[in-house]
Scaffold this motif. Structure first.
Motif, PDB file in Angstrom:
ATOM      1  N   ALA A  68       0.871  -1.167   0.000  1.00 56.41           N
ATOM      2  CA  ALA A  68       0.000   0.000   0.000  1.00 56.41           C
ATOM      3  C   ALA A  68       0.909   1.217   0.000  1.00 56.41           C
ATOM      4  N   ASN A  69       0.712   2.111  -0.976  1.00 53.62           N
ATOM      5  CA  ASN A  69       1.578   3.295  -1.008  1.00 53.62           C
ATOM      6  C   ASN A  69       1.058   4.367  -0.046  1.00 53.62           C
ATOM      7  N   ALA A  70       1.810   5.438   0.065  1.00 46.70           N
ATOM      8  CA  ALA A  70       1.495   6.488   1.029  1.00 46.70           C
ATOM      9  C   ALA A  70       0.113   7.079   0.807  1.00 46.70           C
ATOM     10  N   GLU A  71      -0.255   7.289  -0.448  1.00 51.88           N
ATOM     11  CA  GLU A  71      -1.565   7.886  -0.732  1.00 51.88           C
ATOM     12  C   GLU A  71      -2.705   6.933  -0.367  1.00 51.88           C
ATOM     13  N   MET A  72      -2.514   5.650  -0.607  1.00 46.25           N
ATOM     14  CA  MET A  72      -3.540   4.664  -0.248  1.00 46.25           C
ATOM     15  C   MET A  72      -3.748   4.643   1.268  1.00 46.25           C
ATOM     16  N   ILE A  73      -2.650   4.673   2.013  1.00 42.64           N
ATOM     17  CA  ILE A  73      -2.730   4.663   3.477  1.00 42.64           C
ATOM     18  C   ILE A  73      -3.391   5.938   3.980  1.00 42.64           C
ATOM     19  N   ALA A  74      -2.940   7.087   3.459  1.00 44.16           N
ATOM     20  CA  ALA A  74      -3.509   8.362   3.894  1.00 44.16           C
ATOM     21  C   ALA A  74      -4.999   8.438   3.583  1.00 44.16           C
ATOM     22  N   GLN A  75      -5.394   8.006   2.401  1.00 44.07           N
ATOM     23  CA  GLN A  75      -6.807   8.075   2.024  1.00 44.07           C
ATOM     24  C   GLN A  75      -7.666   7.163   2.893  1.00 44.07           C
ATOM     25  N   ALA A  76      -7.237   5.921   3.068  1.00 44.35           N
ATOM     26  CA  ALA A  76      -8.025   4.966   3.846  1.00 44.35           C
ATOM     27  C   ALA A  76      -8.198   5.422   5.296  1.00 44.35           C
ATOM     28  N   ASP A  77      -7.105   5.808   5.931  1.00 42.73           N
ATOM     29  CA  ASP A  77      -7.200   6.213   7.337  1.00 42.73           C
ATOM     30  C   ASP A  77      -7.926   7.547   7.490  1.00 42.73           C
ATOM     31  N   THR A  78      -7.705   8.483   6.575  1.00 42.13           N
ATOM     32  CA  THR A  78      -8.375   9.780   6.672  1.00 42.13           C
ATOM     33  C   THR A  78      -9.876   9.645   6.471  1.00 42.13           C
ATOM     34  N   GLU A  79     -10.301   8.764   5.583  1.00 42.37           N
ATOM     35  CA  GLU A  79     -11.737   8.530   5.412  1.00 42.37           C
ATOM     36  C   GLU A  79     -12.356   8.028   6.714  1.00 42.37           C
ATOM     37  N   GLN A  80     -11.676   7.099   7.373  1.00 40.84           N
ATOM     38  CA  GLN A  80     -12.177   6.579   8.650  1.00 40.84           C
ATOM     39  C   GLN A  80     -12.139   7.651   9.737  1.00 40.84           C
ATOM     40  N   LEU A  81     -11.076   8.422   9.752  1.00 46.76           N
ATOM     41  CA  LEU A  81     -10.909   9.467  10.764  1.00 46.76           C
ATOM     42  C   LEU A  81     -11.988  10.536  10.633  1.00 46.76           C
ATOM     43  N   THR A  82     -12.203  11.034   9.426  1.00 51.23           N
ATOM     44  CA  THR A  82     -13.166  12.115   9.246  1.00 51.23           C
ATOM     45  C   THR A  82     -14.613  11.647   9.372  1.00 51.23           C
ATOM     46  N   ALA A  83     -14.841  10.351   9.315  1.00 54.66           N
ATOM     47  CA  ALA A  83     -16.189   9.805   9.516  1.00 54.66           C
ATOM     48  C   ALA A  83     -16.445   9.471  10.988  1.00 54.66           C
ATOM     49  N   SER A  84     -15.478   9.723  11.838  1.00 55.39           N
ATOM     50  CA  SER A  84     -15.585   9.361  13.252  1.00 55.39           C
ATOM     51  C   SER A  84     -16.225  10.474  14.069  1.00 55.39           C
ATOM     52  N   ASP A  85     -16.792  10.053  15.199  1.00 57.72           N
ATOM     53  CA  ASP A  85     -17.378  10.995  16.153  1.00 57.72           C
ATOM     54  C   ASP A  85     -16.391  11.372  17.245  1.00 57.72           C
ATOM     55  N   LEU A  86     -15.328  10.567  17.384  1.00 59.68           N
ATOM     56  CA  LEU A  86     -14.360  10.753  18.460  1.00 59.68           C
ATOM     57  C   LEU A  86     -13.046  10.111  18.051  1.00 59.68           C
ATOM     58  N   VAL A  87     -11.945  10.721  18.461  1.00 57.51           N
ATOM     59  CA  VAL A  87     -10.615  10.147  18.250  1.00 57.51           C
ATOM     60  C   VAL A  87      -9.992   9.872  19.607  1.00 57.51           C
ATOM     61  N   ILE A  88      -9.451   8.670  19.749  1.00 57.46           N
ATOM     62  CA  ILE A  88      -8.631   8.338  20.908  1.00 57.46           C
ATOM     63  C   ILE A  88      -7.187   8.361  20.417  1.00 57.46           C
ATOM     64  N   ALA A  89      -6.358   9.166  21.056  1.00 58.54           N
ATOM     65  CA  ALA A  89      -4.966   9.315  20.645  1.00 58.54           C
ATOM     66  C   ALA A  89      -4.053   8.910  21.794  1.00 58.54           C
ATOM     67  N   ILE A  90      -3.207   7.913  21.551  1.00 56.81           N
ATOM     68  CA  ILE A  90      -2.250   7.475  22.561  1.00 56.81           C
ATOM     69  C   ILE A  90      -1.039   8.397  22.492  1.00 56.81           C
ATOM     70  N   LEU A  91      -0.688   8.996  23.627  1.00 57.14           N
ATOM     71  CA  LEU A  91       0.363  10.015  23.675  1.00 57.14           C
ATOM     72  C   LEU A  91       1.664   9.498  24.270  1.00 57.14           C
ATOM     73  N   ASP A  92       1.710   8.226  24.661  1.00 61.80           N
ATOM     74  CA  ASP A  92       2.896   7.656  25.285  1.00 61.80           C
ATOM     75  C   ASP A  92       4.010   7.430  24.271  1.00 61.80           C
ATOM     76  N   GLY A  93       5.214   7.300  24.784  1.00 63.37           N
ATOM     77  CA  GLY A  93       6.394   7.051  23.953  1.00 63.37           C
ATOM     78  C   GLY A  93       7.405   8.155  24.161  1.00 63.37           C
ATOM     79  N   PRO A  94       8.586   8.015  23.571  1.00 58.61           N
ATOM     80  CA  PRO A  94       9.602   9.069  23.713  1.00 58.61           C
ATOM     81  C   PRO A  94       9.070  10.425  23.230  1.00 58.61           C
ATOM     82  N   THR A  95       8.295  10.407  22.157  1.00 59.05           N
ATOM     83  CA  THR A  95       7.552  11.567  21.663  1.00 59.05           C
ATOM     84  C   THR A  95       6.221  11.035  21.152  1.00 59.05           C
ATOM     85  N   ILE A  96       5.289  11.927  20.915  1.00 57.52           N
ATOM     86  CA  ILE A  96       4.028  11.509  20.319  1.00 57.52           C
ATOM     87  C   ILE A  96       4.344  10.966  18.934  1.00 57.52           C
TER      88      ILE A  96
END
Length: 158
Positions: free
Chosen positions: A50-78
């Motif tokens: 899957a190229n970068a555009e395929m990944i960006a499109q698929a995840d962005t479609e799911q993201l923008t259709a969502s009512d809420l985002v859960i974002a994990i902030l742990d790690g050395p940096t976000i």
């Protein structure tokens, strides 16, 4: 409620953590529809292509259709992907709940830890990028435990 779950997914530790936490959220409220990107084999089966555009499109479609985002902030940096997803959610005015469980946030009133900040390289606390934190807090909240996350999700659904 449709939820987009944002976290790194490339290490075994992240993959297993995501699987476990999303299972716990689904069990806490079976009516939730949670999109976990690692479950989308069309773009995240790393034996396939899957190229970068395929990944960006698929995840962005799911993201923008969502009512809420859960974002994990742990790690050395976000994680950089998570930071991007936070930016998209903010721009689309989708509420965000950040989960930040890093143990270094403890001891905020410890005078020795506070005094150590005056010495070069003696920061006893973890740092999160304040711009990204500000985006979350502008339209959401940051919690520090799974129980608090479940409660925050319940507050969003009622």
């Amino acid at each position: 409620m449709k939820i987009y779950f944002a976290n790194a997914l490339f290490s075994q530790a992240d993959f297993e953590y995501n699987t476990r936490l999303v299972a716990e959220l689904r069990q806490a409220d079976p009516t939730l529809s949670i999109y976990l990107p690692q479950e989308n084999a069309a773009i995240n089966d790393k034996n396939a292509y899957a190229n970068a555009e395929m990944i960006a499109q698929a995840d962005t479609e799911q993201l923008t259709a969502s009512d809420l985002v859960i974002a994990i902030l742990d790690g050395p940096t976000i994680d950089v992907g998570v930071a991007s997803e936070i930016g998209v959610a903010f721009a689309k005015q989708i509420p965000i709940i950040g989960l930040y469980t890093d143990s270094r946030q403890q001891g905020a009133t410890n005078t020795q830890k506070i005094a150590a900040l005056q010495q070069i390289a003696e920061n006893q606390f973890h740092y999160l990028n304040l711009y990204t934190v500000g985006l979350i807090k502008s339209n959401g909240a940051i919690v520090n435990s799974t129980d608090a996350l479940i409660k925050a999700i319940q507050e969003q659904t009622h």
